[in-house]
Design an enzyme around this catalytic site. Structure first.
Site, short mmCIF file in Angstrom:
data_model
loop_
_atom_site.label_atom_id
_atom_site.label_comp_id
_atom_site.label_asym_id
_atom_site.label_seq_id
_atom_site.Cartn_x
_atom_site.Cartn_y
_atom_site.Cartn_z
N TRP A 183 0.86 -1.18 0.00
CA TRP A 183 0.00 0.00 0.00
C TRP A 183 0.90 1.22 0.00
CZ3 TRP A 183 -0.29 3.97 3.73
CH2 TRP A 183 -1.18 4.99 3.36
N GLU A 223 -3.04 -3.05 -2.42
CA GLU A 223 -4.21 -2.47 -1.72
C GLU A 223 -4.55 -1.10 -2.29
OE1 GLU A 223 -3.39 -1.71 2.42
OE2 GLU A 223 -5.46 -1.13 2.87
N LYS A 225 -7.14 2.40 -2.77
CA LYS A 225 -7.76 3.35 -1.85
C LYS A 225 -8.42 4.48 -2.65
CE LYS A 225 -6.37 5.95 2.24
NZ LYS A 225 -5.48 5.95 3.39
N ASP A 256 -9.50 -3.22 1.48
CA ASP A 256 -9.64 -2.63 2.81
C ASP A 256 -11.06 -2.09 2.91
OD1 ASP A 256 -9.69 -0.49 4.83
OD2 ASP A 256 -7.54 -0.82 5.01
N HIS A 259 -11.73 1.60 2.26
CA HIS A 259 -11.14 2.24 1.08
C HIS A 259 -12.06 2.38 -0.13
CE1 HIS A 259 -6.68 1.64 2.39
NE2 HIS A 259 -7.43 2.20 3.30
N HIS A 283 -8.39 -6.24 4.47
CA HIS A 283 -8.08 -5.45 5.65
C HIS A 283 -9.43 -5.09 6.23
CE1 HIS A 283 -3.76 -3.65 5.23
NE2 HIS A 283 -3.77 -4.91 5.57
N ASP A 291 -12.34 6.95 6.04
CA ASP A 291 -11.48 5.80 6.34
C ASP A 291 -10.86 5.98 7.74
OD1 ASP A 291 -9.89 3.56 6.05
OD2 ASP A 291 -8.30 4.64 5.00
N ASP A 293 -10.64 4.08 10.37
CA ASP A 293 -9.98 2.96 11.05
C ASP A 293 -10.42 2.78 12.49
OD1 ASP A 293 -8.13 1.71 9.04
OD2 ASP A 293 -7.46 3.78 8.86
N ASP A 323 -7.18 -4.18 10.14
CA ASP A 323 -6.45 -2.92 9.97
C ASP A 323 -7.24 -1.78 10.57
OD1 ASP A 323 -4.79 -0.88 9.22
OD2 ASP A 323 -5.33 -0.91 7.09
#
Ligand code: RNT
Ligand code: ZN
Length: 414
Positions: A183, A223, A225, A256, A259, A283, A291, A293, A323
């Site tokens: 990434w 990955e 995004k 992810d 993403h 992820h 995003d 997290d 993640d």
């Protein structure tokens, strides 16, 4: 009769075998990200995060040394069930006397051996690895592999190559292939005037990195995004770029859950990719409005993701990694909650009458599907979950352990 025995009977009435579900759940590995423990800082010199990702919160007691992070991981893992792997980022190199002497393009397996030793000590299933293309002075104008500056681009290509070599050693040492996820944060804050150029440079860099790697022990993934903080207008490695790249190159896509655009879901992408790819990596995160997290919890989308894995019989094909990074709460609690939520979602999916539901779809009986879906939401999944934990010497009452660790270890940190 115990609660589990009762639950087992209730499920059996609908043709669901709880024993089969428990056996399958125990064997689905979850790759746990090391970076929840220290807010994605690592050990190789950076003291702040960059690259469009951000931790928020100031919860005291962040692990600031390898010793602290390893101790936290050991304690957190003692509260996790089933098969686990540890997911390590290159910025978590234990450089020892090489500190200040070797840069990321010169990292070697020896700098990560303690991670493998930790994984073995804790009986983990494997180690996964990530080159770190952020939080480093060699990022030029926020670009790494897509940089126009040849020296910068070449440095990051060397880093990628070094990581693939390290990963091969990790895989071999663990006897389990190592997922290497690429990434990069590369992109622009404002509207670019050349969208193709950076992508062609990224493609060239990836080709160079992947020129040679150990096919037996390394699973490379890319990955994508949508955007990052401060990089809102253009992301070099977007979904279309990487999905096509992975397909052409015969490598893996990593999805992810934070993403994509807000109403787009990863659950629906899993079976689409499975139609073309042997493996799909995840992820699992929890985006709240962006995003962000947040820690993974047992929400609807997590259940949908789990259903797709279970219903596609893709236990060995979907590589589940977590993640997220929340710095506003106890970091061990964050770790354990995410892992347990993922497993609860898998258990929930395993305890659905999936064969019957599929048959009903093929018969176009969406009335009965609705009835069963709603019915199964309140089935005694919690009793099966407790049984799953108790067979591994664990229970769902784990908060006191966190409080104890907080008192005895975390609170004493400066
Ligand atoms: C960033 C990506 C990436 C990182 C980790 C630390 O948006 O999700 O996977 O979170 O590599
Ligand atoms: Zn990610």
């Amino acid at each position: 009769m115990t609660r589990y025995e009762e639950a087992r009977k209730i499920y059996a009435k609908y043709g669901v075998d709880t024993e089969k579900a428990l056996a399958r759940l125990k064997n689905i590995p979850i790759s746990v990200h090391c970076w929840q423990g220290d807010d994605v800082i690592g050990f190789d010199g950076s003291d702040s995060l960059s690259g469009g990702i951000q931790t928020t919160g100031n919860y005291p007691g962040r692990a600031t040394t390898p010793e602290e992070l390893f101790a936290d991981i050991e304690r957190a893992f003692s509260l996790m069930s089933g098969k686990k792997r540890i997911n390590v980022h290159a910025c978590y190199a234990l450089l020892g006397e090489d500190k200040g002497k070797v840069d990321r393009d010169e990292y070697e397996y020896k700098h990560f051996k303690p991670w493998v030793e930790l994984a073995k000590k804790l009986g983990m299933d494997g180690v996964d690895f990530n080159p770190t293309f952020f939080a480093h002075p060699k990022m030029k104008d926020g670009l790494s592999l897509s940089s126009t500056d040849e020296e910068t681009r070449a440095f990051w290509v060397r880093h990628g190559k070094a990581c693939l070599k390290i990963a091969a050693e990790m895989g071999k040492a663990m006897g389990s292939p190592c997922l290497v996820n690429i990434w990069i944060p590369d992109g622009y804050k404002d509207i670019p005037t050349d969208r193709l150029g950076p992508r062609l440079r990224l493609k060239k860099s990836l080709d160079e990195i992947l020129e040679e790697y150990d096919k037996e022990w390394v699973i490379p993934a890319v990955e994508s995004k949508v955007f990052g903080i401060g990089i809102e207008s253009y992301t070099v490695g977007n979904n279309e770029f990487y999905q096509n790249y992975a397909a052409k190159k015969g490598i893996c896509c990593l999805l992810d859950t934070g993403h994509y655009h807000p109403t787009e879901v990863v659950s629906d992408k899993i079976p689409s990719l499975l139609a073309f790819y042997d493996k799909v990596a995840l992820h699992v995160s929890r985006p709240v409005r962006w995003d962000s997290d947040h820690v993974v919890i047992l929400d609807d989308e997590l259940k949908e993701i789990a259903k797709e894995i279970v219903r596609s019989n893709a236990d060995d094909k979907v590589i589940i990694g977590l993640d997220y990074f929340d710095a506003s709460i106890n970091r061990l609690c964050a770790w354990v909650t995410g892992v347990r939520s993922m497993q609860k979602a898998l258990l929930y999916a395993l305890l659905l009458p999936n064969e019957e539901l599929k048959r009903l779809q093929n018969e176009n009986d969406f009335t009965k599907i609705m009835y069963l879906n709603e019915k199964f939401k309140l089935m005694p999944v919690g009793d099966v979950w407790e049984e799953y934990l108790s067979r591994q010497g664990l229970s769902d009452d784990w908060y006191e352990d966190i409080e104890k660790f907080e008192r005895e270890v975390i609170a004493k940190r400066k």
